[in-house]
Design an enzyme around this catalytic site. Structure first.
Site, PDB file in Angstrom:
ATOM      1  N   ASP A 254     -11.098   2.723  -2.568  1.00 40.94           N
ATOM      2  CA  ASP A 254     -11.433   1.824  -1.941  1.00 40.94           C
ATOM      3  C   ASP A 254     -12.796   1.218  -2.119  1.00 40.94           C
ATOM      4  O   ASP A 254     -13.627   2.066  -2.168  1.00 40.94           O
ATOM      5  CB  ASP A 254     -11.142   1.762  -0.532  1.00 40.94           C
TER       6      ASP A 254
ATOM      7  N   ASP B 170       0.746  -1.226   0.016  1.00 40.66           N
ATOM      8  CA  ASP B 170      -0.231   0.088   0.073  1.00 40.66           C
ATOM      9  C   ASP B 170       0.890   1.418   0.118  1.00 40.66           C
ATOM     10  O   ASP B 170       1.900   1.094   0.023  1.00 40.66           O
ATOM     11  CB  ASP B 170      -0.955  -0.162   1.303  1.00 40.66           C
TER      12      ASP B 170
HETATM   13  C1  GLA Z   1      -5.856   1.159   1.990  1.00 35.32           C
HETATM   14  C2  GLA Z   1      -6.062  -0.022   0.842  1.00 35.32           C
HETATM   15  C3  GLA Z   1      -7.294  -0.908   1.208  1.00 35.32           C
HETATM   16  C4  GLA Z   1      -6.881  -1.427   2.569  1.00 35.32           C
HETATM   17  C5  GLA Z   1      -6.395  -0.498   3.742  1.00 35.32           C
HETATM   18  C6  GLA Z   1      -5.966  -1.189   4.891  1.00 35.32           C
HETATM   19  O1  GLA Z   1      -6.996   1.923   2.187  1.00 35.32           O
HETATM   20  O2  GLA Z   1      -6.552   0.903  -0.332  1.00 35.32           O
HETATM   21  O3  GLA Z   1      -7.448  -1.901   0.290  1.00 35.32           O
HETATM   22  O4  GLA Z   1      -5.780  -2.226   2.278  1.00 35.32           O
HETATM   23  O5  GLA Z   1      -5.762   0.469   3.251  1.00 35.32           O
HETATM   24  O6  GLA Z   1      -5.616  -0.311   5.831  1.00 35.32           O
END
Ligand code: GLA
Length: 439
Positions: free
Chosen positions: A229, A168
């Site tokens: 997300d 990430d």
């Molecule tokens: C980000 C990513 C998600 C998830 C969260 C975890 O928002 O895009 O897919 O992995 O972090 O904290």
């Protein structure tokens, strides 16, 4: 069989050749040879988030038990049999601080057996394990990131026999990502343990107003996120569908065997999507050649949602060997048509997966009528058309044939049109093969 002396020699030349080719490939494009089709599996985040409260909620907290249980269900309930393979841990698996020697420490209570034991458990079921980390100082949920520890963390993942790393991009600078994400790919490869590399590189750059270098991204990453997300709602799924449709000229050409756009997890079987909407997410994700990462409680999923996730015909579209990402080819008054070229190919004519999507909310199914030609299906040999959700076989249709489908609100009709081969040509090819074999 024991090879002859000459056999050894040619075997040696062959092996040296392979080593040189492998070296050249790595030197030129650092291909890790993985994810020839989009990865399929289960990922904890969307459904289980950062639930660390194992005392009050032992069945739903992010813990080794959760991943063991999901691994078991992937086998016993038929998910592995249709292609789901990775069991992926997302954020919140770590202790808040590294060990004094700098190593990452899985949460001592929730992963009390250690990560190698969980990895062994998952592998013993014939599945593979994925893990989550972050390029920056912290993960998005505030656990230690990899910055400053890239070599030792990659080595640690390899020692745990990890098969898939999602990296990430919280708490890092998007302008550092071109160098940082590509460097970590080299470091992962240098461990010698093949690991799928999932990046969040473009999405953070797009948010920061930086135009991502997709040529570099698709060279270094097996998959990457471009957009927000996913959340447990139809509005969220729609926003992703729109993003991928509106930006398809930039996004779609980057997909191909070994490198995929990731529109995020499948939320099918959770609280936010109706049956029709769940069918739509699965259909459009397969047109997009998306990774199929379920994020759902496999203990309680209703049978009709499980059936969608296990639809072999649609999975085959997603996993098509050509790996060409599909596109939205029509959008008018709430009706969309999405299309993806797939195998088999006859001469220059592809077969196609076609999804008719109804975004209207007037509550009654909409009729869509279109000739195959209007969909770009122009082979005069014809196409065998079948519905991939309903058991309807339209048999052989030709470019001028008009087909008519009824699409439920927020639902899809998904078809496969398989190009027919010309029998006379086929016989000719066979004859030519026969004669060239004689010579
Ligand atoms: C980000 C990513 C998600 C998830 C969260 C975890 O928002 O895009 O897919 O992995 O972090 O904290």
């Amino acid at each position: 069989m024991k090879p002859s002396k000459g056999g050894y020699k040619s075997h040696l030349i062959y092996s040296v050749g392979i080593i040189i080719i492998t070296f050249l490939r790595q030197a030129v494009c650092l291909e890790n040879g993985l994810a020839r089709t989009p990865p399929m599996g289960w990922l904890s985040w969307e459904r289980f988030r950062c639930n660390t409260d194992c005392e009050n909620d032992p069945d739903n907290c992010v813990s080794e038990q959760l991943f063991q249980t999901m691994s078991d269900l992937m086998i016993t309930d038929g998910y592995a049999a249709v292609g789901y393979e990775y069991v992926n841990i997302d954020d919140c698996w770590l202790e808040k601080f590294r060990a004094p020697n700098g190593k990452l420490v899985p949460d001592r209570k929730r992963f009390s057996s250690g990560m190698k034991a969980l990895s062994d458990y998952i592998h013993s079921r014939g599945l593979k394990i994925g893990i989550y980390e972050d390029f920056g100082n912290f993960t998005c949920a505030g656990y230690p990131g990899i910055i400053g520890h890239q070599y030792s963390d990659a080595k640690q993942f390899a020692e745990w026999n990890v098969d898939y790393v999602k990296l990430d991009g919280c708490y890092s600078l998007p302008q550092d990502m071109d160098a940082g994400y590509s460097e970590f790919e080299r470091i992962l490869n240098s461990t010698g343990k093949p690991m799928i590399y999932s990046c969040s590189w473009p999405v953070y750059q797009i948010y920061a107003g930086i135009q991502p270098n997709f040529t570099a991204i698709r060279t270094h990453c097996n998959l990457w996120r471009n957009f927000d997300d996913i959340q447990d709602s139809w509005a969220s799924v729609e926003s992703i569908i729109d993003y991928y449709g509106n930006n398809q000229d930039i996004i779609a050409p980057n997909a191909g065997p070994g490198h995929w756009n990731d529109p995020d997890m499948l939320i099918i079987g959770n609280f936010g999507l109706s049956y029709e909407q769940a069918k739509t997410q699965f259909a459009i994700w397969s047109i997009l050649a998306a990774p199929l990462l379920m994020s759902v409680d496999l203990r309680t999923i209703r049978p009709e949602f499980k059936e969608i996730l296990q639809n072999r015909k649609i999975i085959a579209v997603d996993q098509d060997v050509f790996g060409i990402q599909g596109r939205r080819i029509y959008k008018h008054k709430g009706i969309e048509i999405w299309s993806r070229p797939i195998a088999p190919l006859y001469q220059t004519y592809y077969s196609y997966a076609i999804a008719f999507l109804n975004r209207r909310t007037d509550g009654t199914p909409s009729d869509v009528a279109v000739t195959l030609k209007e969909l770009g299906l122009i082979s005069n040999t014809g196409y065998r058309v079948e519905d991939l959700y309903e058991n309807v076989d339209y048999e052989i249709l030709y470019p001028t044939t008009k087909i008519k489908v009824k699409v439920n609100p927020s639902g899809v009709v998904m078809l496969k049109a398989e190009v027919q081969t010309n029998r006379i040509n086929q016989l000719l090819v066979k004859k030519l093969d026969f004669f060239s074999a004689l010579n």
